[in-house]
Design a protein around this motif. Structure first.
Motif, PDB file in Angstrom:
ATOM      1  N   ASN A  49       1.058   4.078  -2.904  1.00 10.82           N
ATOM      2  CA  ASN A  49       0.800   5.493  -2.604  1.00 10.82           C
ATOM      3  C   ASN A  49       1.975   6.377  -2.980  1.00 10.82           C
ATOM      4  N   ARG A  50       3.177   5.894  -2.760  1.00 11.37           N
ATOM      5  CA  ARG A  50       4.362   6.658  -3.155  1.00 11.37           C
ATOM      6  C   ARG A  50       4.394   6.856  -4.669  1.00 11.37           C
ATOM      7  N   ALA A  51       4.112   5.790  -5.403  1.00  9.57           N
ATOM      8  CA  ALA A  51       4.129   5.880  -6.873  1.00  9.57           C
ATOM      9  C   ALA A  51       3.058   6.855  -7.359  1.00  9.57           C
ATOM     10  N   THR A  52       1.874   6.775  -6.775  1.00  4.81           N
ATOM     11  CA  THR A  52       0.794   7.693  -7.145  1.00  4.81           C
ATOM     12  C   THR A  52       1.190   9.132  -6.852  1.00  4.81           C
ATOM     13  N   TYR A  53       1.746   9.370  -5.692  1.00  5.52           N
ATOM     14  CA  TYR A  53       2.166  10.714  -5.290  1.00  5.52           C
ATOM     15  C   TYR A  53       3.252  11.229  -6.228  1.00  5.52           C
ATOM     16  N   ASP A  54       4.264  10.387  -6.485  1.00 12.37           N
ATOM     17  CA  ASP A  54       5.374  10.803  -7.340  1.00 12.37           C
ATOM     18  C   ASP A  54       4.904  11.123  -8.751  1.00 12.37           C
ATOM     19  N   ASN A  55       3.962  10.347  -9.278  1.00 13.98           N
ATOM     20  CA  ASN A  55       3.413  10.621 -10.619  1.00 13.98           C
ATOM     21  C   ASN A  55       2.593  11.894 -10.636  1.00 13.98           C
ATOM     22  N   ASP A  92       0.828  -1.208   0.000  1.00 13.76           N
ATOM     23  CA  ASP A  92       0.000   0.000   0.000  1.00 13.76           C
ATOM     24  C   ASP A  92       0.862   1.258   0.000  1.00 13.76           C
ATOM     25  N   VAL A  93       1.880   1.252   0.816  1.00 14.37           N
ATOM     26  CA  VAL A  93       2.766   2.414   0.906  1.00 14.37           C
ATOM     27  C   VAL A  93       3.489   2.629  -0.421  1.00 14.37           C
ATOM     28  N   LEU A  94       3.988   1.550  -1.018  1.00 19.48           N
ATOM     29  CA  LEU A  94       4.685   1.680  -2.296  1.00 19.48           C
ATOM     30  C   LEU A  94       3.741   2.208  -3.382  1.00 19.48           C
TER      31      LEU A  94
END
Length: 147
Positions: free
Chosen positions: A138-144, A134-136
Motif C-alpha cells: 500500500n505504501r508503494a502504491t500510494y507513493d507511486n 500489505d502495508v508495504l
C-alpha cells in the motif's frame, strides 16, 4: 453539605476518563504503551525459554532476566531497555526482583495489571508481522500515485 471521600473522587474520575479529551490523563498512558519498546517488552515476557529469537513468543508469561530481554529485542540499546523497564515498573505493569547471588540476579515479570495488557501487545505484534507485506504494498502504491 455531603462530603466526598477520596475513594468516591477516584471512582468519579475513573468514570470521566475519555482519551478523546485533551486533558484526560489516559492520553499519557496511551502514549507510553504505544511505544515500540514497551510493546515489545510486554509481548516478550513469556514462558517458553526455548523459543528462538524473533519467533513468536508462546506460552504463558514468565519472569525474564535483563540479558534475555536484551538479546530478544534486537536493536534495543542498554539505555533504552533500562528506561523502558523502569517506566513499566513505575506504572505497575512489571515487577523487578533482585536475588542476592553472585553475580546478582535480576528478573522482570508482568504484574496482574501487566498481564491484562500482555495478550493485546502480543496481538498487536502478530498483526504487524502478518500484515507487513500489505502495508508495504500500500505504501508503494500510494507513493507511486502521489509522485
Amino acid at each position: 453539605m455531603a462530603t466526598t471521600t477520596a475513594a468516591q473522587k477516584r471512582a468519579q474520575a475513573k468514570v470521566e476518563y475519555d482519551a478523546f479529551l485533551a486533558q484526560c490523563p489516559s492520553r499519557k498512558l496511551l502514549d507510553r504503551i504505544a511505544d515500540k519498546w514497551v510493546t515489545l517488552v510486554l509481548a516478550a515476557l513469556r514462558s517458553d525459554g526455548s523459543q528462538q529469537f524473533g519467533a513468536d513468543c508462546a506460552g504463558e508469561p514468565r519472569p525474564m532476566r535483563y540479558s534475555e530481554l536484551s538479546r530478544l529485542l534486537a536493536g534495543v540499546s542498554q539505555k533504552m531497555l533500562t528506561q523502558t523497564l523502569r517506566s513499566l515498573e513505575r506504572d505497575g505493569l512489571i515487577t523487578r526482583t533482585v536475588v542476592p547471588t553472585v553475580p546478582v540476579t535480576v528478573t522482570y515479570e508482568l504484574t496482574e495489571l501487566g498481564l491484562s495488557l500482555h495478550q493485546t501487545m502480543r496481538g498487536l505484534k502478530a498483526w504487524a508481522e502478518t500484515h507487513m507485506d500489505d502495508v508495504l504494498a500500500n505504501r508503494a502504491t500510494y507513493d507511486n500515485h502521489v509522485a
